[in-house]
Every structure is written in C-alpha cells, then in structure tokens.
Design a protein around this motif. Structure first.
Motif, PDB file in Angstrom:
ATOM      1  N   TYR A   7       0.850  -1.181   0.000  1.00  0.00           N
ATOM      2  CA  TYR A   7       0.000   0.000   0.000  1.00  0.00           C
ATOM      3  C   TYR A   7       0.894   1.242   0.000  1.00  0.00           C
ATOM      4  CZ  TYR A   7      -3.648   3.235   1.770  1.00  0.00           C
ATOM      5  OH  TYR A   7      -4.527   4.270   1.937  1.00  0.00           O
ATOM      6  N   ASP A  33      -5.536   5.588   6.927  1.00  0.00           N
ATOM      7  CA  ASP A  33      -5.809   4.500   5.993  1.00  0.00           C
ATOM      8  C   ASP A  33      -4.520   3.790   5.607  1.00  0.00           C
ATOM      9  OD1 ASP A  33      -8.229   3.397   4.595  1.00  0.00           O
ATOM     10  OD2 ASP A  33      -6.942   3.670   2.840  1.00  0.00           O
ATOM     11  N   ARG A  37      -3.094  -0.109   7.352  1.00  0.00           N
ATOM     12  CA  ARG A  37      -2.829  -1.214   6.428  1.00  0.00           C
ATOM     13  C   ARG A  37      -1.337  -1.452   6.258  1.00  0.00           C
ATOM     14  NH1 ARG A  37      -7.306  -0.268   1.730  1.00  0.00           N
ATOM     15  NH2 ARG A  37      -6.395  -2.202   0.988  1.00  0.00           N
ATOM     16  N   HIS A  38      -0.569  -0.940   7.230  1.00  0.00           N
ATOM     17  CA  HIS A  38       0.888  -1.127   7.256  1.00  0.00           C
ATOM     18  C   HIS A  38       1.534  -0.649   5.960  1.00  0.00           C
ATOM     19  CE1 HIS A  38       0.131  -3.470  10.857  1.00  0.00           C
ATOM     20  NE2 HIS A  38      -0.729  -4.210  10.173  1.00  0.00           N
TER      21      HIS A  38
END
Length: 303
Positions: A7, A33, A37-38
């Motif tokens: 991401y 966000d 989500r790392h």
C-alpha cells in the motif's frame, strides 16, 4: 493469487497557504488509511501553479504535519521538479493525435453560455481547427470520447460517468504554460507508485478524468476513497477562498480528538486529554471509514 503490492498512499497539498481544519482532516484520513494497512504514506507538494503559491506556505505545511504527528515516509516530492515528466506525457499524447491546441478564452466561452451553449462542457470550437496563429497563446485539450468511466469508490460506492457527456475535452496545459492538475496528478501518482488515493469528496469529479488519462497512457489503476469535505456553518467547504483559519499549533491533542470525531471514529472519552501520539496510536489500531459511507460533507459542532 493475492495482490502482494504494498500500500502506498499520499497527501498532496498545494502551498497556497497554511493547512486549515479541512485539509488536516483529509491528511489524517489518508494517514490512518495507510498506517492501518501497514502501508507507506508520502508527502507531495503540488507547487506548479506558481501564481497561487504563497511564500512560506511549504514550511508551514511541513511544520503543521510534524506538530500533529503525521510523519511521512521518504523525501518530500515537489511537482516543480517534474516538469519534464509532464511534458513527456504531453508529447506522447500529441504524437498519438489525442491533444489539440485551443485558443478559446474564458470570456468567449462565457459569452456562448449566455446564448444557451453549455459553459461546463467545452463546445469543441477548436477541435478540428486546421491552423493556430503562431502569435496567439493556446491551451492544450485532450480529445475525450463517449466511453463510460466506472470505478468503485471505497466510501461513495459505484460511480459511472460518461466522459464526453459529463466532462468533454478538458484542458491539460493552460495558455500560460502551466500543466493542469489532472495531468500532473496522474503522472505524480505513477512516479510515486501510489496505489491508494484518499482525498476529499470535492475531487470525486476529477477521478474519471484521471482514470481516462491513466488508460490513454497505459498507467496502472489506483484505488479511490473520497472522504466527506468539512463545511462551515453556511454550507461552504472550508478553504482558503472561504477564509478558513489556519489550524492551531497549540493544544494539538484537542484538535486531534475533534478531527477523530469528525471522521466518525468515536474516540473514547478517556483519551480526551491524551497526547497526539497516543490518539494516533489508538486511531491507527481502530481505523474504520465505514461510518462515513455515502457522506459528502460534514460540519463541525460549534462549542
């Protein structure tokens, strides 16, 4: 096979003034966000619209993000350092016959609108013009077509727009030589490897144009999540144009708590006096954009 692509998100403010509550709200949503989500979170300064740039604004933006604990990964990306990349994309589109010069002025188009010709969609006056006077300044427009652009926004749901009917031949480069937001954004997202775009709902109509350019240039698609914009008591979006106040650098934890409430994250009362760092740690662990689904605007409560 599961997608293993990491991401990569971003926040891309224009240096037209300090960050206000609405812009910090969007930055926070994008940050949460990505971190939940790392993923990576990048900072891009959209500084190519030089007449609108305000001296000292970049330093102010950086200072504000830092004060609120919104720390980005890697170096800051400046659009002004990528003019050659935008020109390369324009040349490619021109070589493929997808771009044409346009000498129409805003005044001319406004006059047409006064006699019943739509001012929102360019009427194509220069689309098939054979010759442009060499001494006359011109913009560059993309040739749109009648394709439907369809994308699934993670908050706003399925969005479908007909490019020709709803957007027409939009500008890629202005007469004064400044590349448009639409083209610069697409090239920047590609160069930065952006996979997920989190931004305000006011930009949702830019998305079909940008997807169209991605398709023409053969660039990878991105995921979109448009959060509601923050509005004032009159229903106007907080912005520099509506004289929104710069966000304070004092009592940052109080502002952070308020921002999490605006994002419908329901931070527990026990964290009301917590530090920004503690609030962000909680928010990353508990990030859930679902309460914002189908919401276009949100107004802060007046204390």
């Amino acid at each position: 096979m599961a997608d293993t692509k990491p991401y990569v998100g971003r926040f891309a403010p224009s240096p037209t003034g300090p960050l206000h509550l609405g812009s910090l709200y969007t930055a926070l949503a994008s940050f949460l966000d990505a971190r939940a989500r790392h993923g990576f979170w990048l900072l891009r300064i959209d500084d190519i619209d030089t007449p609108r740039n305000v001296p000292g604004a970049i330093d102010s933006i950086v200072e504000t993000l830092d004060a609120y604990g919104l720390h980005w990964d890697g170096p800051v990306y400046y659009e002004s350092q990528h003019l050659a990349d935008y020109e390369q994309a324009l040349v490619r589109l021109q070589q493929e016959g997808l771009v044409y010069p346009c000498i129409c002025s805003r005044k001319m188009l406004a006059e047409l609108a006064s006699v019943g010709v739509s001012h929102d969609i360019y009427p194509g006056l220069c689309r098939n013009r054979a010759v442009i006077p060499s001494s006359q300044p011109y913009a560059l427009r993309i040739r749109s077509d009648e394709r439907d652009i369809v994308f699934e926004d993670k908050l706003q749901g399925l969005i479908r727009q007909n490019l020709g009917a709803e957007h027409g031949d939009f500008i890629l480069k202005r007469k004064e030589g400044i590349v448009s937001y639409q083209l610069a954004c697409v090239i920047d997202d590609y160069l930065q490897g952006i996979t997920h775009v989190v931004r305000g709902f006011d930009l949702v109509d830019s998305t079909p144009k940008q997807i169209f350019l991605q398709q023409l240039l053969g660039l990878p698609a991105t995921s979109y999540l448009h959060v509601p914009v923050v509005i004032d008591s009159h229903g106007y979006k907080l912005s520099k144009q509506t004289l929104a106040e710069a966000v304070t650098l004092r009592s940052t934890n109080v502002v952070m708590f308020k921002l999490l409430q605006l994002l419908q994250q329901k931070p527990p009362v026990r964290l009301e006096q917590a530090s920004c760092s503690e609030l962000l740690d909680w928010a990353v662990r508990n990030w859930d954009p679902v309460p914002l689904i189908k919401t276009h605007a949100i107004q802060p409560e007046i204390n």
